[in-house]
Design a protein around this motif. Sequence first.
Motif, PDB file in Angstrom:
ATOM      1  N   ASP A 110       2.522 -13.446   9.602  1.00  0.00           N
ATOM      2  CA  ASP A 110       3.106 -12.501  10.554  1.00  0.00           C
ATOM      3  C   ASP A 110       4.321 -11.790   9.958  1.00  0.00           C
ATOM      4  OD1 ASP A 110       3.016 -11.197  12.939  1.00  0.00           O
ATOM      5  OD2 ASP A 110       3.946 -12.787  14.119  1.00  0.00           O
ATOM      6  N   GLU A 111       4.322 -10.454  10.046  1.00  0.00           N
ATOM      7  CA  GLU A 111       5.397  -9.601   9.537  1.00  0.00           C
ATOM      8  C   GLU A 111       5.682  -9.907   8.068  1.00  0.00           C
ATOM      9  OE1 GLU A 111       8.186  -8.248  13.087  1.00  0.00           O
ATOM     10  OE2 GLU A 111       8.361 -10.402  12.791  1.00  0.00           O
ATOM     11  N   ILE A 112       4.639  -9.788   7.281  1.00  0.00           N
ATOM     12  CA  ILE A 112       4.695 -10.161   5.864  1.00  0.00           C
ATOM     13  C   ILE A 112       5.708  -9.336   5.081  1.00  0.00           C
ATOM     14  CG2 ILE A 112       2.791  -8.619   5.235  1.00  0.00           C
ATOM     15  CD1 ILE A 112       1.904 -10.723   3.199  1.00  0.00           C
ATOM     16  N   ASN A 113       5.985  -8.109   5.538  1.00  0.00           N
ATOM     17  CA  ASN A 113       6.926  -7.254   4.797  1.00  0.00           C
ATOM     18  C   ASN A 113       8.386  -7.561   5.124  1.00  0.00           C
ATOM     19  OD1 ASN A 113       6.448  -6.229   7.389  1.00  0.00           O
ATOM     20  ND2 ASN A 113       6.945  -4.132   6.794  1.00  0.00           N
ATOM     21  N   ARG A 114       8.649  -8.606   5.907  1.00  0.00           N
ATOM     22  CA  ARG A 114      10.034  -8.979   6.202  1.00  0.00           C
ATOM     23  C   ARG A 114      10.591 -10.006   5.212  1.00  0.00           C
ATOM     24  NH1 ARG A 114      12.533  -7.013  10.196  1.00  0.00           N
ATOM     25  NH2 ARG A 114      11.468  -6.036  11.939  1.00  0.00           N
ATOM     26  N   THR A 115       9.749 -10.519   4.341  1.00  0.00           N
ATOM     27  CA  THR A 115      10.211 -11.527   3.393  1.00  0.00           C
ATOM     28  C   THR A 115      10.323 -10.937   1.992  1.00  0.00           C
ATOM     29  OG1 THR A 115       9.911 -13.860   2.798  1.00  0.00           O
ATOM     30  CG2 THR A 115       7.979 -12.446   2.641  1.00  0.00           C
ATOM     31  N   SER A 116      10.980 -11.661   1.104  1.00  0.00           N
ATOM     32  CA  SER A 116      11.244 -11.156  -0.247  1.00  0.00           C
ATOM     33  C   SER A 116       9.970 -11.113  -1.088  1.00  0.00           C
ATOM     34  CB  SER A 116      12.271 -12.060  -0.938  1.00  0.00           C
ATOM     35  OG  SER A 116      11.701 -13.337  -1.170  1.00  0.00           O
ATOM     36  N   PRO A 117       9.956 -10.265  -2.115  1.00  0.00           N
ATOM     37  CA  PRO A 117       8.787 -10.211  -3.009  1.00  0.00           C
ATOM     38  C   PRO A 117       8.446 -11.563  -3.620  1.00  0.00           C
ATOM     39  CG  PRO A 117      10.200  -8.315  -3.388  1.00  0.00           C
ATOM     40  CD  PRO A 117      10.942  -9.218  -2.437  1.00  0.00           C
ATOM     41  N   LYS A 118       9.441 -12.389  -3.878  1.00  0.00           N
ATOM     42  CA  LYS A 118       9.189 -13.711  -4.458  1.00  0.00           C
ATOM     43  C   LYS A 118       8.324 -14.554  -3.530  1.00  0.00           C
ATOM     44  CE  LYS A 118      11.573 -17.727  -6.444  1.00  0.00           C
ATOM     45  NZ  LYS A 118      12.879 -18.336  -6.751  1.00  0.00           N
ATOM     46  N   THR A 119       8.621 -14.508  -2.236  1.00  0.00           N
ATOM     47  CA  THR A 119       7.842 -15.280  -1.274  1.00  0.00           C
ATOM     48  C   THR A 119       6.491 -14.612  -1.013  1.00  0.00           C
ATOM     49  OG1 THR A 119       9.893 -16.037  -0.243  1.00  0.00           O
ATOM     50  CG2 THR A 119       7.868 -16.324   1.022  1.00  0.00           C
ATOM     51  N   GLN A 120       6.483 -13.285  -0.995  1.00  0.00           N
ATOM     52  CA  GLN A 120       5.203 -12.578  -0.852  1.00  0.00           C
ATOM     53  C   GLN A 120       4.234 -12.981  -1.964  1.00  0.00           C
ATOM     54  OE1 GLN A 120       6.128  -8.407  -0.879  1.00  0.00           O
ATOM     55  NE2 GLN A 120       7.013  -8.403   1.180  1.00  0.00           N
ATOM     56  N   SER A 121       4.774 -13.158  -3.166  1.00  0.00           N
ATOM     57  CA  SER A 121       3.923 -13.490  -4.311  1.00  0.00           C
ATOM     58  C   SER A 121       3.300 -14.876  -4.197  1.00  0.00           C
ATOM     59  CB  SER A 121       4.723 -13.391  -5.616  1.00  0.00           C
ATOM     60  OG  SER A 121       5.715 -14.406  -5.673  1.00  0.00           O
ATOM     61  N   ALA A 122       3.857 -15.720  -3.317  1.00  0.00           N
ATOM     62  CA  ALA A 122       3.270 -17.048  -3.116  1.00  0.00           C
ATOM     63  C   ALA A 122       1.859 -16.945  -2.549  1.00  0.00           C
ATOM     64  CB  ALA A 122       4.157 -17.876  -2.194  1.00  0.00           C
ATOM     65  N   LEU A 123       1.579 -15.801  -1.910  1.00  0.00           N
ATOM     66  CA  LEU A 123       0.243 -15.597  -1.345  1.00  0.00           C
ATOM     67  C   LEU A 123      -0.760 -15.095  -2.377  1.00  0.00           C
ATOM     68  CD1 LEU A 123       1.015 -13.875   2.074  1.00  0.00           C
ATOM     69  CD2 LEU A 123       0.035 -16.124   1.759  1.00  0.00           C
ATOM     70  N   LEU A 124      -0.267 -14.510  -3.473  1.00  0.00           N
ATOM     71  CA  LEU A 124      -1.158 -13.866  -4.436  1.00  0.00           C
ATOM     72  C   LEU A 124      -2.222 -14.809  -4.974  1.00  0.00           C
ATOM     73  CD1 LEU A 124       1.226 -11.597  -6.556  1.00  0.00           C
ATOM     74  CD2 LEU A 124      -0.671 -10.856  -5.144  1.00  0.00           C
ATOM     75  N   GLU A 125      -1.785 -15.969  -5.476  1.00  0.00           N
ATOM     76  CA  GLU A 125      -2.725 -16.916  -6.077  1.00  0.00           C
ATOM     77  C   GLU A 125      -3.718 -17.422  -5.045  1.00  0.00           C
ATOM     78  OE1 GLU A 125      -2.712 -21.067  -8.696  1.00  0.00           O
ATOM     79  OE2 GLU A 125      -0.943 -20.494  -7.550  1.00  0.00           O
ATOM     80  N   SER A 126      -3.216 -17.746  -3.858  1.00  0.00           N
ATOM     81  CA  SER A 126      -4.097 -18.308  -2.831  1.00  0.00           C
ATOM     82  C   SER A 126      -5.150 -17.299  -2.382  1.00  0.00           C
ATOM     83  CB  SER A 126      -3.273 -18.780  -1.630  1.00  0.00           C
ATOM     84  OG  SER A 126      -2.580 -17.703  -1.039  1.00  0.00           O
ATOM     85  N   MET A 127      -4.766 -16.041  -2.225  1.00  0.00           N
ATOM     86  CA  MET A 127      -5.695 -15.034  -1.731  1.00  0.00           C
ATOM     87  C   MET A 127      -6.744 -14.635  -2.766  1.00  0.00           C
ATOM     88  SD  MET A 127      -3.001 -12.653   0.376  1.00  0.00           S
ATOM     89  CE  MET A 127      -4.175 -11.378   0.775  1.00  0.00           C
ATOM     90  N   GLU A 128      -6.397 -14.723  -4.029  1.00  0.00           N
ATOM     91  CA  GLU A 128      -7.329 -14.313  -5.079  1.00  0.00           C
ATOM     92  C   GLU A 128      -8.156 -15.477  -5.604  1.00  0.00           C
ATOM     93  OE1 GLU A 128      -9.323 -11.696  -7.545  1.00  0.00           O
ATOM     94  OE2 GLU A 128      -7.996 -11.331  -5.842  1.00  0.00           O
TER      95      GLU A 128
END
Length: 318
Positions: A110-128
């Motif tokens: 929820d509201e993914i653009n409210r967090t820092s790029p570092k935390t956003q990147s935590a999703l990269l590995e899981s989603m791919e």
Amino acid sequence: MNQEVTEQQSQIQALIDNIETVVVGKRETIELTIVSLLAKGHVLLEDVPGVGKTMLVRAIAKSLDLDFRRIQFTPDLLPSDVTGVSIYNQRDMQFEFQPGPIMGNVVLADEINRTSPKTQSALLESMEENHITVDGMTRELSSPFFVLATQNPIEYEGTYPLPEAQLDRFLLKLKMGYPVKQEEMMMLDRTTHEHPIETVQPVMTKSDLLAKQKEVQQIHVSQSVKQYIVEIVANTRKHPLIQLGASPRASIALMKAAQAYALVKGRDYVIPDDVKYMAPHVLAHRLQLTAEAKFEGKSDKELLEDLIKKTMIPVERG
């Protein structure tokens, strides 16, 4: 028409109908979200607050009897708050992994653009890759695994726009929009005593969904339709008003989305119309427009629709 595919379509339509008892008047958005789920993709839902984004993902999880997790993204959220963390157990004198909310089947970011790029990147590995790495150890995620992320398009202060690499991980980018008056009246009627989300019952099991995801992979895509997909994506790289076109990953994403959409429509093969319909939802968020295009008020979907009209539709010759 393949009898098995027809039965699959009936089950999928029953699933959509069930979700629509909670999310009124948004059948196209529901259908497209299910398309992404069937294609093992993820969805970025961009819209104003209060239009039912959270209800949509909760209704999907309950209709499929899947484990639902919610992550509220804030500026102080850490990557370990998403993936989990190892905590030292003094009694056993060893570290124990405490899984984070990313370990669910259906995850609302929820509201993914409210967090820092570092935390956003935590999703990269899981989603791919469908796994996470914590303290050097790789851990597999549950299957099925589906992320629906939301972001508010009207607030820019204190937000971090998603980088291209992150946007590329989402199969579809969707909007819900406001309901019409009749639909809003229906919402009031349904929520007078209790919210319909409380009474939603599963209409499909986890194993049913996994079987349908495998069925999507068997949907036939002819060489001419594949060529059509490649032509559309290649044309985004040559358009004078598009600074950055779609990548080869976008071609694969468009094919998988078209396969899933064909199954939803009860076919065991993809037709060019499936590609045309899915292309704006799959490709728009992967493009970067030129300054000239932005100055002229052009939208990514508008440019895509114009580009698709100019791309020759393949004709099968029997």
